[in-house]
Write an enzyme that holds these catalytic residues in place. Structure first.
Site, mmCIF file in Angstrom:
data_model
loop_
_atom_site.group_PDB
_atom_site.id
_atom_site.type_symbol
_atom_site.label_atom_id
_atom_site.label_comp_id
_atom_site.label_asym_id
_atom_site.label_seq_id
_atom_site.Cartn_x
_atom_site.Cartn_y
_atom_site.Cartn_z
ATOM 1 C CE LYS A 78 -11.638 9.042 27.474
ATOM 2 N NZ LYS A 78 -11.586 8.192 28.674
ATOM 3 N NE ARG B 258 -8.849 11.560 38.556
ATOM 4 C CZ ARG B 258 -8.799 10.245 38.789
ATOM 5 N NH1 ARG B 258 -7.956 9.767 39.701
ATOM 6 N NH2 ARG B 258 -9.584 9.420 38.143
HETATM 7 N N1 BES Z 1 -14.409 10.998 31.087
HETATM 8 C C1 BES Z 1 -13.779 9.822 31.559
HETATM 9 C C2 BES Z 1 -14.709 8.902 32.345
HETATM 10 C C3 BES Z 1 -15.879 8.321 31.599
HETATM 11 C C4 BES Z 1 -15.842 7.005 31.187
HETATM 12 C C5 BES Z 1 -17.043 9.052 31.394
HETATM 13 C C6 BES Z 1 -16.933 6.447 30.537
HETATM 14 C C7 BES Z 1 -18.111 8.506 30.736
HETATM 15 C C8 BES Z 1 -18.066 7.202 30.309
HETATM 16 C C9 BES Z 1 -12.614 10.204 32.475
HETATM 17 O O1 BES Z 1 -11.985 11.394 32.190
HETATM 18 C C10 BES Z 1 -11.571 9.141 32.382
HETATM 19 O O2 BES Z 1 -11.049 8.979 31.316
HETATM 20 N N2 BES Z 1 -11.291 8.462 33.494
HETATM 21 C C11 BES Z 1 -10.302 7.444 33.529
HETATM 22 C C12 BES Z 1 -9.471 7.649 34.767
HETATM 23 C C13 BES Z 1 -8.250 6.765 34.845
HETATM 24 C C14 BES Z 1 -7.277 7.129 33.748
HETATM 25 C C15 BES Z 1 -7.619 6.914 36.196
HETATM 26 C C16 BES Z 1 -11.022 6.112 33.567
HETATM 27 O O3 BES Z 1 -12.064 6.006 34.222
HETATM 28 O O4 BES Z 1 -10.577 5.193 32.893
HETATM 29 MN MN MN Z 2 -10.487 11.214 30.722
#
Ligand code: BES
Ligand code: MN
Ligand code: ZN
Length: 510
Positions: free
Chosen positions: A284, A358
């Site tokens: 990230k 997931r």
């Molecule tokens: N933990 C994050 C989702 C999240 C985002 C939680 C903002 C709390 C606040 C999750 O693991 C994630 O990174 N999801 C990605 C999925 C994508 C790579 C398919 C996302 O939502 O960008």
């Molecule tokens: Mn994530």
């Protein structure tokens, strides 16, 4: 934790730091709410006028402090806004009372004791006021060195309200006693979930979280089993191991089991417990990782709900699964392109290591399915897409059964949590087709929250009713506190899960 009691004491003689009263927004200015009659009389019926002079309107969340009437043992009256006066023959909503009590308790940080004379009509209302006060009084000071050495420079410079007294209730009445007991159990466990969420990830590793769960389980007669990395390896938990592979802090799968001799239903709760989500190799960017200690909020909610169910002796079996891992990049981390063999036997091509929730959930969901519970509900901070769709205060509910999804949205509303039903559109499934494995961990970007739900559905055992709560929005409050919601970890979904356990016990769910 703040203590909570019921009292029939006369308000004038009450030794407290403040008396909390309600003020509503009337057509012609502020209106003193029921419950505060004695206080208003002591001001010669002039409380509404005084409040108006001070600029109070009765708006939700508004807090006005004024000197108590002469002769009162308490020095301060705190008027908290309740919003619009209810329609004729209606009373204030329980959630209005909960938020008002929370805002008042927050404003009373530093005080020892406050008495609440809010318009609670029955035991359920009293429970709502109590719950709001206990949740609003919360603060997280464990890492404020000055707080430990005397409290002078703790958050807000003040310790949380120590004691809340509910006036106007019936301390000997069974229903009132039960309502207070429920409020205390739910609020204490919810606040503990907040503590876990707020604990920095260098301290709250998967093993540390598992140890907290073990200690609580022992205290409350809950069976607990912890699978460490060796046991996970032996069991073939490729999803949890794959996500944890890059971290120096090894993953864990925790099984908590509360059973009641009077139960004939079993509810399984599964929580995403990523103690820190860096994104892994699909790292990230800065700006998106500062609050990712909150990525174990689902597991914290499940943990809190199981303990609360045990403390309340609910007549239902509740199994909690905490899928704990830290998602980090390193030489041993899972790469985009790797294929994981999951606990269910399915293979997953990892296209994006940031879609890790997931993967840990898939293993835990399949494991939970093996025990054939009557229903499975998972809770996860799963997708940014759900935050874009529903904002910061509402969680999304997906399910393989429309009636079950509706019942969950309704249960959430009953306890003052906002949620919204979301679909699982079949056409989005093919976006996760993988040329190499059975499925990929990513699909179309549009509708990303629903895609994640469809992925999870693949790991639910045949014929089991299942729902998925994506709490990525409401789990962590980055804005200012409001009502009984503090900054930081909120404890989202805890109250909904407890309500689902109660409904299952009563045979009113699934
Ligand atoms: N933990 C994050 C989702 C999240 C985002 C939680 C903002 C709390 C606040 C999750 O693991 C994630 O990174 N999801 C990605 C999925 C994508 C790579 C398919 C996302 O939502 O960008
Ligand atoms: Mn994530
Ligand atoms: Zn995550």
């Amino acid at each position: 934790m703040t203590a909570l009691t019921l009292s029939t004491a006369a308000v004038s003689g009450l030794r407290a730091d403040a008396i909390v009263v309600g003020v509503a927004k009337g057509a012609k200015g502020p209106v003193v709410a029921p419950g505060a009659e004695a206080v208003d009389q002591a001001y010669d019926g002039g409380l509404a006028g005084i409040l108006e002079t001070l600029g109070a309107a009765g708006a939700e969340g508004e807090v006005t402090k004024l000197p108590a009437p002469s002769g009162f043992k308490a020095p301060v009256v705190l008027a908290v806004g309740l919003g619009a006066v209810p329609e004729k023959d209606e009373t204030f909503d329980a959630e209005i009372l909960r938020r008002a009590a929370g805002a008042a308790a927050r404003a009373l940080a530093g005080a020892k004791k406050a008495a609440f004379a809010l318009p609670a009509q029955d035991a359920a209302d009293a429970g709502a006021v109590g719950e709001g006060a206990l949740l609003g009084a919360y603060s997280f000071d464990a890492y404020k060195e000055t707080a430990r050495s005397g409290g002078k420079n703790a958050k807000n410079g003040k310790a949380p309200l120590a004691e809340a007294v509910l006036l106007g209730g019936k301390p000997r009445d069974k229903a009132y006693k039960a309502a207070v007991e429920r409020a205390v159990a739910v609020a204490e466990e919810l606040n503990r979930a907040r503590d876990l969420i707020n604990t920095p990830p260098n301290d709250l590793t998967p093993a540390a979280f598992a140890a907290v769960a073990q200690a609580a389980a022992k205290e409350h007669g809950i069976k607990v089993q912890v699978l460490d990395e060796k046991a996970l390896e032996k069991g073939g938990y490729g999803g949890i191991l794959g996500v944890g592979a890059g971290s120096a802090a090894a993953p864990r799968l925790v099984r908590l089991s509360y059973t009641s001799s009077k139960a004939d239903k079993t509810l399984a709760l599964v929580g995403k417990g990523i103690t820190y989500d860096s994104g892994g190799i699909s790292l990230k960017p800065a700006g998106h990782n500062e609050t990712m200690k909150c990525d174990m909020s689902g597991a914290a909610a499940v943990f809190a709900a199981v303990v609360a169910a045990a403390r309340l002796g609910l007549e239902v079996n509740v199994t909690g699964w905490l899928a704990l891992a830290e998602n980090m990049p390193s030489g041993s981390a899972t790469r985009p392109g790797d294929v994981l063999r999951m606990y269910s036997g399915k293979t997953v091509e990892v296209l994006n290591t940031d879609a890790e929730g997931r993967l840990v959930l898939a293993d835990a969901l399949w494991r939970a399915s093996e025990e054939k519970p009557d229903a499975i509900v998972d809770v996860a901070t799963l997708t940014g897409a759900m935050v874009l769709a529903l904002g910061n205060r509402i969680f999304g509910v997906m399910a393989n059964d429309d009636a079950f999804r509706g019942a969950i949205v309704e249960a959430a509303e009953e306890v003052g949590e906002e949620s919204w039903p979301m679909p699982l559109p079949e056409h989005l499934r093919k976006g996760m087709d993988s040329p190499t494995a059975d499925i990929a961990n990513m699909g179309e970007r549009m509708g990303g929250g629903l895609v994640a739900g469809l992925f999870l559905r693949e790991f639910i055992g045949e014929g089991i009713t299942w729902a998925h709560l994506d709490i990525a929005g409401p789990a962590f409050n980055e804005q200012g506190p409001f009502g009984y919601t503090p900054k930081g970890g909120t404890g989202s979904a805890v109250r909904t899960l407890v309500r689902l356990a109660e409904l299952t016990a009563a045979g009113d769910l699934g």
